[in-house]
Design an enzyme around this catalytic site. Structure first.
Site, PDB file in Angstrom:
ATOM      1  CG  ASN A  42     -16.230  22.686 -41.938  1.00  0.00           C
ATOM      2  OD1 ASN A  42     -16.405  22.626 -40.726  1.00  0.00           O
ATOM      3  ND2 ASN A  42     -15.460  21.833 -42.594  1.00  0.00           N
ATOM      4  NE  ARG A 369     -13.244  26.223 -29.794  1.00  0.00           N
ATOM      5  CZ  ARG A 369     -13.915  27.312 -30.165  1.00  0.00           C
ATOM      6  NH1 ARG A 369     -15.097  27.556 -29.625  1.00  0.00           N
ATOM      7  NH2 ARG A 369     -13.427  28.142 -31.059  1.00  0.00           N
ATOM      8  CG  HIS A 429      -5.859  28.656 -28.336  1.00  0.00           C
ATOM      9  ND1 HIS A 429      -5.033  27.883 -29.128  1.00  0.00           N
ATOM     10  CD2 HIS A 429      -7.115  28.293 -28.684  1.00  0.00           C
ATOM     11  CE1 HIS A 429      -5.753  27.117 -29.917  1.00  0.00           C
ATOM     12  NE2 HIS A 429      -7.013  27.337 -29.669  1.00  0.00           N
ATOM     13  NE  ARG A 559      -8.624  20.966 -39.494  1.00  0.00           N
ATOM     14  CZ  ARG A 559      -8.621  21.570 -38.319  1.00  0.00           C
ATOM     15  NH1 ARG A 559      -7.938  21.068 -37.323  1.00  0.00           N
ATOM     16  NH2 ARG A 559      -9.281  22.692 -38.129  1.00  0.00           N
ATOM     17  CG  HIS A 587      -7.248  20.028 -32.786  1.00  0.00           C
ATOM     18  ND1 HIS A 587      -6.934  20.264 -31.469  1.00  0.00           N
ATOM     19  CD2 HIS A 587      -7.921  21.131 -33.207  1.00  0.00           C
ATOM     20  CE1 HIS A 587      -7.396  21.446 -31.099  1.00  0.00           C
ATOM     21  NE2 HIS A 587      -7.997  21.994 -32.133  1.00  0.00           N
TER      22      HIS A 587
END
Length: 679
Positions: A42, A369, A429, A559, A587
């Site tokens: 990260n 993705r 997205h 998150r 998520h």
């Protein structure tokens, strides 16, 4: 008091929460090591993107800065680096004082800078000469070098200090081939003890083989992060695919964003390489003996499966298993799936059966993705080969996935699939698909897939997401309109059931918050629960502040980035912010509005970030089925009660462990069990 947390400091607060799991003694040892790796990965991306971006605008005109930032970027950058320094000190302490001793207690000796013992010398030397040596490219940094030395992005190197025959010091640059070989090598077991060494240490033991004419005076690890954000200057003209490809090639040539060096490096050596590699003092960041600690993902566990999380096998959904065709099951009732608790195989079935079913005439899907070895893309290729019309939108501006997405887009295009690429000025997205099928009675029926996560089989086993399979016309017809818009943006389209960025999403969210405000002002209960990855848009934050000041109870599960400051009297005292960090990455996005007992519930792909609400195509969809609503409401209720992995964010950006006096509730395990009992 400042109304909003700084975006990047808030993200660092999240990464600190990740680090908390690495020091949690209740977490299995190798899972703690994984959290160290996650933290490091990260942070690496943070420097490649966010810090690089901040540094690039430090010298921008002050008037422009004041419009975008609460304080000068230089001051923000200084605060970020100070916080990073403190976190990395904690990272080193955890690794040194907790992880390494605990490994030793379990009979696993992890070499950490000490000399490799005699019993391992022969093995280490053989491994060095037979494996490592194949990839080494030592370069003597002498004045005879006419060309500048290029340090590759994220590559590990040694700076080796060499005393030559005249007594002077020469310097050599030596790559550490961690991208070619496993970073950590299992050495022969001795008695009951397992041994592991980093290739860095095996190389240190054999430097004299590489530099036989020199005396080795010192060896220090370095690593350079470069700005990794692609810069597409003009998306409105020219060939975007070619531009993306060109920028991918340039990614590893970006300006420095962080030069990590071993803090044991003597000052004269640091000064030499700073000048040699044309670095500035702002580039420099002292670190430890080892860099790229996300390589800890590779650390083998000789005691597997001990010291790791016990498996949670994916729950089967009997209704789908008993149905010969998945479309027959969807005809009977909408189906909600929860990943990774329930099997992702049902998504693969959705595409596989659509590809082979002779009654399916058309398939449409969006990809953000794509998995590197995608079953879904292969199914779509099969569909095209079977004569079906297949239309796929591929977002080729998905950061760090541009190259893989382009590869799959070109492969699908060769198979006859109509490929739509990125829209100028926007990213798509949304995670949606549409199957058009002629049913047994001859009628045309549409089947929609709407999710909160990507069509990616790899991430689906570690990302916690939701997905809806539906045949409801009020959803599927609007999905069809969305795909029409993706084909031709000049079309005028509108949406009533779906909330779609660029069309109605912010207005509808504001209306639903206003609805709760009105209920509260009229003496009725006002209650909002929102679950997001990131909350940054000040317009929506201000709307939540307004709700709080009207007495609406606002419970947030966020998150990562959260710029809303909770618990401030007169501003946000009825707002709480929860964070959950556990074995799966949270998520999904959930939006719940009590609405005087009617309980409006939405799921989707959109975070409340400026980029998601104003610069992307996102899809948020309603759940009307009472049973399906019950499942999602149960999920957020369990998560809000989590006192094992749950933290609350306080008004000063601290992660405070939830203490609610109840029996232990670990939400991911509790929801898994609830789902298992449900089916």
């Amino acid at each position: 008091m400042v109304k909003y947390f700084d975006r990047d400091l808030s993200w660092l607060s999240f990464n600190k929460r990740v680090l908390m799991e690495a020091t949690n003694p209740d977490v299995p040892l190798y899972e703690r090591i994984k959290f160290l790796a996650i933290y490091s990965s990260n942070l690496d991306e943070f420097f490649r993107v966010r810090v690089a971006g901040l540094r690039s605008i430090v010298d921008i005109d002050k008037k422009k800065i004041n419009k975008k930032f609460n304080k000068p970027p230089k001051e923000i950058l200084s605060e970020l680096l100070e916080e990073v320094y403190q976190q990395q000190e904690e990272f080193g302490r955890i690794k040194r004082d907790e992880i390494i001793p605990q490994l030793k207690k379990e009979g696993i000796h992890f070499y950490r800078g000490e000399k490799i013992i005699a019993e391992h010398q022969e093995f280490a030397q053989h491994y060095f000469k037979s494996k490592i040596l194949s990839y080494l490219q030592p370069v003597l940094l002498t004045s005879s070098h006419s060309r500048p030395i290029h340090l590759e992005n994220r590559q590990l190197y040694f700076i080796v200090c060499l005393r030559n025959g005249t007594g002077d010091i020469d310097y050599a640059l030596l790559n550490i081939p961690s991208n070619n070989l496993s970073r950590f090598i299992a050495l022969p077991k001795i008695g009951d003890t397992y041994y592991i060494a980093a290739i860095d240490d095996i190389m240190r033991e054999n430097l004299d083989f590489l530099f036989p004419q020199y005396q080795i005076e010192g060896c220090y690890s370095i690593k350079l992060n470069r700005d990794a954000d692609l810069n597409i200057e003009d998306e409105y003209s020219g060939n975007l695919v070619k531009k993306i490809k060109k920028q991918i090639e340039k990614r590893d040539l970006g300006v420095p964003s962080r030069f990590l060096y071993d803090s044991a490096m003597p000052l004269p050596v640091l000064e030499y390489i700073t000048e040699k590699f044309q670095l500035t003092s702002n580039d420099l960041l002292a670190g430890g003996r080892y860099h790229n600690m996300y390589d800890l993902f590779q650390l083998s566990n000789p005691l597997k499966p001990r010291l790791e999380n016990p498996g949670l096998p994916a729950i089967r959904k009997k209704k789908l298993d008993d149905s010969r065709l998945i479309f027959h099951a969807i005809d009977e009732q909408d189906i909600l799936l929860h990943f990774p608790y329930q099997s992702y195989d049902y998504v693969l079935r959705f595409f596989n059966e659509a590809a082979l079913d002779p009654q399916v005439k058309e398939i449409k899907a969006t990809f953000y993705r794509i998995a590197s070895d995608s079953f879904i893309c292969n199914a779509l290729i099969s569909a095209a080969n079977n004569g079906k019309k297949v239309t796929v939108f591929v977002e080729i501006k998905a950061r760090f996935d541009e190259e893989n997405n382009l590869k799959w887009a070109e492969k699908m295009k060769k198979a006859g699939i109509e490929i739509l690429y990125s829209i100028p000025g926007l990213k798509v997205h949304a995670k949606v698909a549409l199957v058009i099928r002629h049913s047994d009675d001859g009628a045309i029926r549409k089947y929609g897939y709407l999710g909160t996560g990507n069509f990616n089989e790899k991430t689906a086993v570690i990302y916690a997401d939701e997905a809806l399979l539906t045949h409801q016309d009020y959803i599927t017809n609007e999905l069809d309109k969305l795909f029409s818009y993706l084909v031709d943006q000049s079309q005028e389209v509108s949406f009533q059931e779906l909330l779609v960025s660029q069309f109605n999403i912010t207005d509808r969210f504001k209306q639903m918050v206003d609805q709760e405000i009105e209920h509260a002002l009229q003496g009725r209960s006002g209650h909002i629960i929102i679950k997001l990855n990131n909350l940054q848009d000040d317009i929506m934050i201000d709307k939540l502040y307004e709700a709080s000041q009207a007495g609406v109870k606002v419970e947030l599960i966020v998150r990562a980035i959260c710029c809303l400051r909770p618990g401030v009297k007169g501003l946000s005292e009825t707002i709480t912010v929860h964070r959950i960090v556990d074995r799966y990455l949270e998520h999904s996005r959930v939006f719940y509005f009590y609405n005087n007992g009617r309980e409006d519930l939405y799921l989707g792909s959109a975070d409340w970030m400026k980029r998601n609400l104003y610069h992307r195509i996102e899809v948020v969809f309603p759940l009307h089925n009472p049973e399906l609503k019950k499942e999602v409401i149960k999920l957020v209720q369990i998560q809000l009660a989590d006192n094992v992995k749950g933290c609350e964010l306080d008004r000063d950006l601290n992660n405070i462990k939830v203490e609610n006096g109840a029996e232990d509730i670990r939400s991911q395990h509790a929801f898994y069990q609830w789902l298992a009992d449900l089916d």
